[in-house]
Enzyme design. Sequence first.
Site, PDB file in Angstrom:
ATOM      1  N   HIS A  46     -25.116  -3.680  -4.604  1.00 38.92           N
ATOM      2  CA  HIS A  46     -26.408  -4.197  -4.146  1.00 38.92           C
ATOM      3  C   HIS A  46     -26.604  -4.143  -2.632  1.00 38.92           C
ATOM      4  O   HIS A  46     -27.604  -4.651  -2.136  1.00 38.92           O
ATOM      5  CB  HIS A  46     -26.586  -5.642  -4.620  1.00 38.92           C
ATOM      6  CG  HIS A  46     -26.736  -5.783  -6.101  1.00 38.92           C
ATOM      7  ND1 HIS A  46     -27.761  -5.189  -6.810  1.00 38.92           N
ATOM      8  CD2 HIS A  46     -25.994  -6.450  -7.016  1.00 38.92           C
ATOM      9  CE1 HIS A  46     -27.641  -5.490  -8.097  1.00 38.92           C
ATOM     10  NE2 HIS A  46     -26.577  -6.244  -8.250  1.00 38.92           N
ATOM     11  N   GLN A 148     -16.684  -6.763 -15.254  1.00 35.73           N
ATOM     12  CA  GLN A 148     -17.670  -7.834 -15.266  1.00 35.73           C
ATOM     13  C   GLN A 148     -18.323  -8.007 -16.637  1.00 35.73           C
ATOM     14  O   GLN A 148     -18.744  -7.030 -17.268  1.00 35.73           O
ATOM     15  CB  GLN A 148     -18.759  -7.587 -14.217  1.00 35.73           C
ATOM     16  CG  GLN A 148     -18.283  -7.842 -12.795  1.00 35.73           C
ATOM     17  CD  GLN A 148     -19.435  -8.031 -11.837  1.00 35.73           C
ATOM     18  OE1 GLN A 148     -19.693  -7.163 -11.007  1.00 35.73           O
ATOM     19  NE2 GLN A 148     -20.112  -9.165 -11.926  1.00 35.73           N
ATOM     20  N   GLU A 150     -21.614  -9.561 -18.080  1.00 36.05           N
ATOM     21  CA  GLU A 150     -22.893  -9.985 -17.514  1.00 36.05           C
ATOM     22  C   GLU A 150     -24.034  -9.970 -18.523  1.00 36.05           C
ATOM     23  O   GLU A 150     -25.207  -9.976 -18.135  1.00 36.05           O
ATOM     24  CB  GLU A 150     -23.255  -9.085 -16.329  1.00 36.05           C
ATOM     25  CG  GLU A 150     -22.209  -9.074 -15.218  1.00 36.05           C
ATOM     26  CD  GLU A 150     -22.670  -8.325 -13.987  1.00 36.05           C
ATOM     27  OE1 GLU A 150     -23.243  -8.969 -13.105  1.00 36.05           O
ATOM     28  OE2 GLU A 150     -22.450  -7.092 -13.933  1.00 36.05           O
ATOM     29  N   ASP A 176     -26.831 -12.291 -13.260  1.00 38.46           N
ATOM     30  CA  ASP A 176     -27.189 -11.238 -14.200  1.00 38.46           C
ATOM     31  C   ASP A 176     -27.058 -11.709 -15.642  1.00 38.46           C
ATOM     32  O   ASP A 176     -27.860 -11.334 -16.501  1.00 38.46           O
ATOM     33  CB  ASP A 176     -26.319  -9.996 -13.972  1.00 38.46           C
ATOM     34  CG  ASP A 176     -26.932  -9.037 -12.962  1.00 38.46           C
ATOM     35  OD1 ASP A 176     -28.130  -8.741 -13.097  1.00 38.46           O
ATOM     36  OD2 ASP A 176     -26.234  -8.618 -12.039  1.00 38.46           O
TER      37      ASP A 176
END
Length: 265
Positions: A46, A148, A150, A176
């Site tokens: 990001h 991850q 999410e 998320d």
Amino acid sequence: MKTNPVKEKLKRGEPTVGTWLSLGNLYAARILARMGWDWLTLDLEHSPVDLEQAAAIFAAVADAGCVPLARVPEGSHHWIKRVLDAGAMGIIVPMVDTVEQAQAAIAAAKYPPQGNRSAGGGWHALNFAASTSEYYAAANEQILVVLQTESPRGVENADAIYRLPGCDAIFVGPSDLRFQMRTPDGAFPTADEHEALIQRVIAIGRQAGTPTGIHTIDPQTARLRAEQGMQFLAVSSDLRLMTQQAGSVLDALRPDRQRAEVVRY
């Protein structure tokens, strides 16, 4: 060759604490790397950070005795190879929803015969204080692979994902996860529904024998998650830590100022 102390702590069942590098600033990374964090994660998902910046930051963090990690934009062979060759000592892979996605990410982080990582470069070995041949021989054991969870789909497949060889830890992205739990009409889950899914991740990780972790805003929440059994704990970010302190100063000098949330993590 240096070993990866974060992997060692996780294997011993100890909590590890780090923060997010979202500024992409070398000076900030050098300072934070000397403050006692177990690890620092450079966010390439990001943040507008290029690989030349990333390589310099990984080197500075490693030279300071801290562990540099990279959150890649996706779990592709391309991205994982590039950040590991640039000197990251581990990866965090977002949006891992299926066993197939997890297997591809793990394979990309491992040299043959365990995986399909391409051999080349020399930056990686420098951060481990090793020769290239020493790095090739030990990298599969020393590189940290964090996947991850999410989404609800990721939780549904969690048991199979968490038991995969080469999966060193699981990291929940709470924001998320919350967005992925939205109903077709756009409604967000309740706090209790969101927390219930996080607790499922913790329970599945415990059953699978795989450490879990989460991104938190403050040390109090990180301490609570550690008490619940989580071991890979991110607290805030370089950007949020900066803006929090700046906000505290302005609150003291200008208590009537207009306030706005600049960044969550």
